[in-house]
Scaffold this active site. Structure first.
Site, PDB file in Angstrom:
ATOM      1  N   ASP A 160     -11.821  -1.924 -43.173  1.00 54.46           N
ATOM      2  CA  ASP A 160     -10.709  -1.469 -42.524  1.00 54.46           C
ATOM      3  C   ASP A 160     -11.249  -0.064 -41.751  1.00 54.46           C
ATOM      4  O   ASP A 160     -12.016   0.512 -42.246  1.00 54.46           O
ATOM      5  CB  ASP A 160      -9.648  -0.938 -43.468  1.00 54.46           C
ATOM      6  CG  ASP A 160      -9.938   0.369 -44.227  1.00 54.46           C
ATOM      7  OD1 ASP A 160     -11.161   0.441 -44.980  1.00 54.46           O
ATOM      8  OD2 ASP A 160      -9.086   1.225 -44.359  1.00 54.46           O
ATOM      9  N   SER A 161     -10.605   0.159 -40.543  1.00 58.44           N
ATOM     10  CA  SER A 161     -10.790   1.301 -39.677  1.00 58.44           C
ATOM     11  C   SER A 161     -12.178   1.446 -39.486  1.00 58.44           C
ATOM     12  O   SER A 161     -12.762   0.357 -38.778  1.00 58.44           O
ATOM     13  CB  SER A 161     -10.297   2.402 -40.525  1.00 58.44           C
ATOM     14  OG  SER A 161     -10.069   3.470 -39.322  1.00 58.44           O
ATOM     15  N   ALA A 162     -12.900   2.460 -39.742  1.00 55.80           N
ATOM     16  CA  ALA A 162     -14.286   2.641 -39.464  1.00 55.80           C
ATOM     17  C   ALA A 162     -15.105   1.606 -40.128  1.00 55.80           C
ATOM     18  O   ALA A 162     -16.277   1.080 -39.871  1.00 55.80           O
ATOM     19  CB  ALA A 162     -14.665   3.962 -40.140  1.00 55.80           C
ATOM     20  N   MET A 191      -9.827  -5.081 -40.292  1.00 52.86           N
ATOM     21  CA  MET A 191      -8.363  -4.738 -40.787  1.00 52.86           C
ATOM     22  C   MET A 191      -8.296  -3.221 -39.832  1.00 52.86           C
ATOM     23  O   MET A 191      -8.730  -2.347 -40.171  1.00 52.86           O
ATOM     24  CB  MET A 191      -8.458  -4.292 -42.453  1.00 52.86           C
ATOM     25  CG  MET A 191      -8.676  -5.409 -43.141  1.00 52.86           C
ATOM     26  SD  MET A 191      -8.693  -4.828 -44.713  1.00 52.86           S
ATOM     27  CE  MET A 191      -9.800  -6.202 -45.576  1.00 52.86           C
ATOM     28  N   HIS A 291      -1.340   3.034 -38.971  1.00 52.80           N
ATOM     29  CA  HIS A 291      -2.692   2.655 -39.334  1.00 52.80           C
ATOM     30  C   HIS A 291      -3.125   2.601 -40.910  1.00 52.80           C
ATOM     31  O   HIS A 291      -2.497   3.523 -41.632  1.00 52.80           O
ATOM     32  CB  HIS A 291      -3.667   3.751 -38.835  1.00 52.80           C
ATOM     33  CG  HIS A 291      -5.318   3.492 -38.818  1.00 52.80           C
ATOM     34  ND1 HIS A 291      -5.904   2.384 -38.127  1.00 52.80           N
ATOM     35  CD2 HIS A 291      -6.254   4.050 -39.218  1.00 52.80           C
ATOM     36  CE1 HIS A 291      -7.182   2.341 -38.365  1.00 52.80           C
ATOM     37  NE2 HIS A 291      -7.542   3.343 -39.053  1.00 52.80           N
TER      38      HIS A 291
END
Length: 318
Positions: A160-162, A191, A291
């Protein structure tokens, strides 16, 4: 004021970094114990892969499997803007528990070294080493959970994200320095991926202060080694097609309506659909959420539905 205690960078409520090199982390420092989850029945344990770097993984095994069952492998990479969290962070321990329990997969969640002490691309290198360890363990018996139950030909790389950024960058790395017998990743699950760029796209925010802060964040976590449109951060704008050619059969990208990175996730899907990549791509969009909302609200109806959709993607045989 002591000049050494002047702020160089701040992510409000998350990280403060001072010019002296001193860092304060206000999030992502709590560790949930590895244990048997009372809700899902999933077991977990921690292993150190490399004592010299601290590279480690948390392994997960679902309940009710038999000795000869070969299961998909969920190779999970946590987010946190490259600066916070570990595989043991409660929000990620809970997420991987739910995914493993729903998908009936062996889970491997990676703890990589964090920026700014270890700037990008250290996180890529650490995670790549962890992936190689997983494949080796499946084949040579390095860990019994993986050797007995992990299917190296059915690895889903997720984050997810980074962590999604890292997963993508590993997936496009496969054509470089990879042994011929190294298995192809079955799927890539991104994600709310962290991609960005110098110029706004589509309906992306135009607010100058926010864009400047996000720009500065990337420069901070990579120690100014890479520009905003470097393929690490903006693969969709890369001149070389290899940066958008993940070595896998299928890709799932999730986005959220109020996520600042939503337009980049959508663009990622569009490019995969049009650039000649030979695979299957799908997008899952959640409306009315921000987010990585599923970390803060894992029991809300939208998060439950999204986790079920991701588990279906992980478990698919083709």
């Amino acid at each position: 004021m002591d000049p050494d205690m002047e702020l160089e960078y701040e992510f409000p409520g998350v990280v403060r970094y001072y010019k002296s090199g001193y860092i304060e982390r206000f999030d992502g420092t709590v560790i949930a114990p590895a244990t048997i989850d009372p809700t899902t029945g999933v077991s977990s344990k921690d292993l150190v892969i490399d004592k010299s770097t601290g590279l480690s993984v948390r392994l997960y095994l679902p309940d009710g499997i038999h000795s000869d069952n070969k299961l998909p492998i969920l190779f999970f990479i946590h987010g946190g803007a490259f600066m916070i969290h570990t595989a043991g962070s409660p929000v990620y321990h809970n997420l991987v528990n739910c995914l493993v329990g729903n998908a009936k997969a062996v889970g491997v969640s990676v703890t990589y070294r964090l920026a700014p002490e270890h700037p990008v691309p250290v996180a890529y290198a650490d995670t790549w080493d962890a992936l190689k360890w997983v494949v080796s363990s499946c084949k040579s018996g390095g860990d019994p959970w993986l050797s007995k139950h992990g299917d190296p030909d059915h690895i889903i790389m997720a984050g997810d994200s980074a962590g999604a950024n890292i997963a993508h960058n590993l997936a496009v790395r496969f054509d470089r320095d990879v042994p011929e017998d190294f298995p192809k990743i079955k799927g890539l699950l991104l994600m709310n991926p962290y991609f960005w760029g110098k110029e706004p796209i589509e309906c992306e925010t135009l607010e100058p202060d926010f864009r400047t802060w996000l720009d500065h964040t990337w420069h901070f976590i990579c120690a100014r080694k890479f520009v905003l449109d470097h393929p690490f951060l903006n693969p969709m704008a890369a001149a070389e097609k290899k940066w958008m050619m993940p070595r896998c059969d299928r890709v799932m990208v999730t986005v959220a309506e109020y996520d600042m990175f939503r337009e980049r996730g959508r663009k990622y899907v569009e490019v995969l659909q049009s650039n000649g990549w030979k695979g299957e791509v799908e997008m899952y969009e959640t409306y009315g959420e921000r987010h990585v909302y599923f970390l803060a609200k894992p029991k809300c109806e939208k998060a439950i539905r999204e986790i079920e959709a991701m588990a279906t993607f992980i478990n698919r045989k083709w």
